[in-house]
Design an enzyme around this catalytic site. Structure first.
Site, PDB file in Angstrom:
ATOM      1  N   GLU A  50       1.582  -5.066  -9.623  1.00  0.00           N
ATOM      2  CA  GLU A  50       2.177  -4.411  -8.580  1.00  0.00           C
ATOM      3  C   GLU A  50       3.676  -5.024  -8.075  1.00  0.00           C
ATOM      4  O   GLU A  50       3.870  -6.444  -8.229  1.00  0.00           O
ATOM      5  CB  GLU A  50       1.483  -4.432  -7.032  1.00  0.00           C
ATOM      6  N   LYS A 123       1.744   4.952  -3.309  1.00  0.00           N
ATOM      7  CA  LYS A 123       0.758   4.378  -2.792  1.00  0.00           C
ATOM      8  C   LYS A 123       0.312   5.091  -1.433  1.00  0.00           C
ATOM      9  O   LYS A 123       1.021   4.941  -0.491  1.00  0.00           O
ATOM     10  CB  LYS A 123       0.936   2.806  -2.603  1.00  0.00           C
ATOM     11  N   CYS A 160      -3.109  -1.279  -5.538  1.00  0.00           N
ATOM     12  CA  CYS A 160      -3.454  -2.365  -4.473  1.00  0.00           C
ATOM     13  C   CYS A 160      -4.473  -1.925  -3.224  1.00  0.00           C
ATOM     14  O   CYS A 160      -5.434  -1.734  -3.468  1.00  0.00           O
ATOM     15  CB  CYS A 160      -2.307  -3.247  -4.140  1.00  0.00           C
TER      16      CYS A 160
END
Lengths: 300, 300
Positions: A50, A123, A160
Site C-alpha cells: 500500500e 479503498k 488494507c
C-alpha cells in the site's frame, strides 16, 4: 467423468514487500528492480504494498502531505504501466490519488501486461486511529466492491483496512473474483508489549486466512516492512511485513519475514477453488432471506 | 479517567467434548457427570456439542431416525434444565427438535441457572454433503440470528455449519452478542489424505478465530470426538474434537485434543472486547451504504 474445471490453472505470483527508500524516485527504482526480478522468476502477477511510492505519511495530519498525491493516470501509472507492458506482467499498484482539489483517495491500480490501466479500486473502508490518520487524507471509495478482469483471472482487489471486513471479501467473491488481493501497510506501536504485538500480527493473518476459507478463494496480502519515524515526534511504526499467500482453505502457501525487504514468490492453483467449493459449498446455503440487518449500523 | 467498562469481567467457561455413548440415557448420564465436573471447577457456563444425545445420525437418510427427535420443552430439556438449576450453571444444549409431524429443527437451547428455557436458536445454515445429510432432517431455522440474554452475558449462539458464515457471526455482534458459541459435529472422512485432513481442521479453526477478530468477540466451539461408523456401510466419520476458546483478537485461550473426551475449562474476560474494539473499531467503519449485494445469491 472428465472435468476441465478441475484441471490445475497455476499462476505464479510475486509480492514485493519493501521498505520506504526515502523518495518517490528511489521507491519506484526499487519497484522496477522488484518487477524485473519477479518477471525473471516467471511470475505472472505482482502485488505491491500500500502507498508504495513514499513513507506511510498518515502518521500525522498535515496539509503538505497532499503534495504526494497524483492523478490517475499520472506519472507513476505511466512508469509502472510501461514496466507491466515490457515485462509482460499483471501489476497491482497502490497510489495516493488526487481526483481534484480537496478530493483524494487511497487507490489501487491494475495493469494487465499493458501500459493501459485495466481497472482501479478505491479503498472503501478508511481507518482512523492514532498514527493511522487516514480519514484526514482519503475520501472513502465510491466505486464499490468490483473485481477487475485481467488475463490471469478476475481480481478481487481490496486495500488494507478492508482486510478486517468479511463483507468486502464476500462481495468480491459474489462478483466472481478468483483471487483476493490486499496491498497493506500495517505495523506495531513500538511501545506495545510483545504479547500484544503477537496478538495483533496473528489476528491480521487469521482474519485474512478466514476470508480465504469462507469464500473458497486464494488470497494475497503484501505488507510494508521497516521502521518509519513519526514526522511529529510520535513513536513511529514498525511495519511488520509478514506478507502472505493463502490457498482456498486458508492454508499458508508462502509467507515473508517480519523485518526485511523480500520478494515472495508462490504458485497458486486458481482451479482449486472449484474442488474446495464442491466439498464446502458455502455459497449454496447463504441465508439471504435473513441477512437484511447486515445493512444496519447496529441492531439496536 | 476511570472506566467501569474496562474492569475485567471474567467468565469461567467449560466445553464438554464427548463421544457418543451409545444411547440417549448414557449420553445424558455423561453430560450430567460433565456438568457436575464443570460446576466443581467453578465454571459459570457450559457449552455442549451438537446433537449430544446420540450418534451423528445424519450420516444416512432414514425416516426411522426421526424417532430421535423430541419436543422443546421435552424430556431432555427437563433433565438438563434441572441440572442447570441445581448446579447454578448457564448451559447451552443442542437437540433434535420435533416441532410437529414432518417439521424438525437442529435447535440449541439455553438454560440460565434455572429449569426454565432462557432461549433457543434454530440452526439457520443447513449443510448437505456426503455423510452430512442434514437437509433431509432439519428445516432451516426461522427465528433468525437473535442472541439470548443470560445472567453471564448476551450469547451469540450459532450451530456448526453456521460457523463457516461471517454473516451469522456479524449479525450476532450487531445485535450486541458478547460471546459467540458453536455446538458442532465435524470430522474427517477416514479416506482423506493426512494433508487434506490437516487443511480441513485448520480451516475450521481459522475461520472461527477470524469471526472473533472481525467482531472483537470471544468465541467458543465445542466439537464431538470419536469415530462413528456409518449405518449404511459408508466410511464413517472421525470427529476431530479440537474444541476451542478464542479471545476477541482471535487469540487461542484454550484448545482440546483431537481424539478423546475432554472437559475444556478456560477463563474469558468479557470486558476485553471493549478495549479491543477501541483500538480496532471495525464496527465504526462498515460501509453499509455499499453492502446491498450481500442480500443477493450471486452478483451475476
Amino acid at each position: 467423468m472428465t472435468s476441465l474445471t478441475k484441471k490445475p490453472r497455476t499462476l505464479k505470483v510475486a509480492l514485493l514487500q519493501e521498505t520506504d527508500r526515502g523518495s518517490r524516485d528511489a521507491n519506484l527504482d526499487a519497484i522496477e528492480a522488484g518487477l524485473r526480478e519477479a518477471a525473471a522468476a516467471g511470475a505472472g502477477l505482482v502485488l505491491l504494498q500500500e502507498l508504495h511510492n513514499g513513507p506511510y505519511f498518515c502518521q500525522h495530519e498535515s496539509v503538505d502531505e497532499f503534495d504526494r498525491a497524483e492523478p490517475i493516470p499520472g506519472p507513476s501509472t505511466a512508469r509502472i504501466g510501461a514496466l507491466a507492458e515490457t515485462l509482460k506482467l499483471v501489476v497491482v499498484a497502490s497510489l495516493f490519488e488526487r481526483r481534484t482539489a480537496g478530493l483524494y483517495h487511497n487507490t489501487a491500480v491494475v495493469f494487465d501486461r499493458s501500459r493501459e490501466i485495466a481497472g482501479i479500486y478505491r479503498k472503501m473502508h478508511i481507518p482512523d486511529d492514532p498514527a493511522f490518520y487516514e480519514k484526514f487524507y482519503f475520501t472513502p471509495g465510491d466505486i464499490g466492491f468490483e473485481p477487475i478482469d485481467t488475463s490471469v483471472g478476475r481480481l478481487g482487489l481490496l486495500v488494507c483496512w478492508d482486510q478486517w471486513y468479511p463483507e468486502a471479501a464476500r462481495l468480491m467473491a459474489l462478483a466472481g473474483a478468483e483471487l483476493l488481493l490486499y496491498p497493506t501497510a500495517i505495523g506495531w506501536d513500538p511501545n506495545d508489549a510483545d504479547e500484544e504485538k503477537q496478538r495483533q500480527r496473528d489476528a491480521w493473518i487469521i482474519v485474512q486466512r478466514g476470508h480465504a476459507v469462507a469464500n473458497g478463494l486464494p488470497l494475497l496480502a503484501c505488507n510494508r516492512t521497516g521502521f518509519e519515524a513519526a514526522p511529529d515526534g510520535g513513536r513511529g511504526i514498525q511495519f511488520w511485513g509478514s506478507s502472505l499467500v493463502a490457498g482456498p482453505q486458508g492454508e499458508m502457501l508462502a509467507s515473508a519475514g517480519v523485518g526485511a525487504r523480500e520478494l515472495l514468490v508462490a504458485d497458486v492453483d486458481l482451479a482449486r477453488s472449484e474442488s474446495v467449493r464442491r466439498i464446502w459449498p458455502f455459497l449454496r446455503d447463504r441465508r439471504i432471506d435473513a441477512y437484511d440487518d447486515l445493512l444496519r449500523r447496529f441492531r439496536d
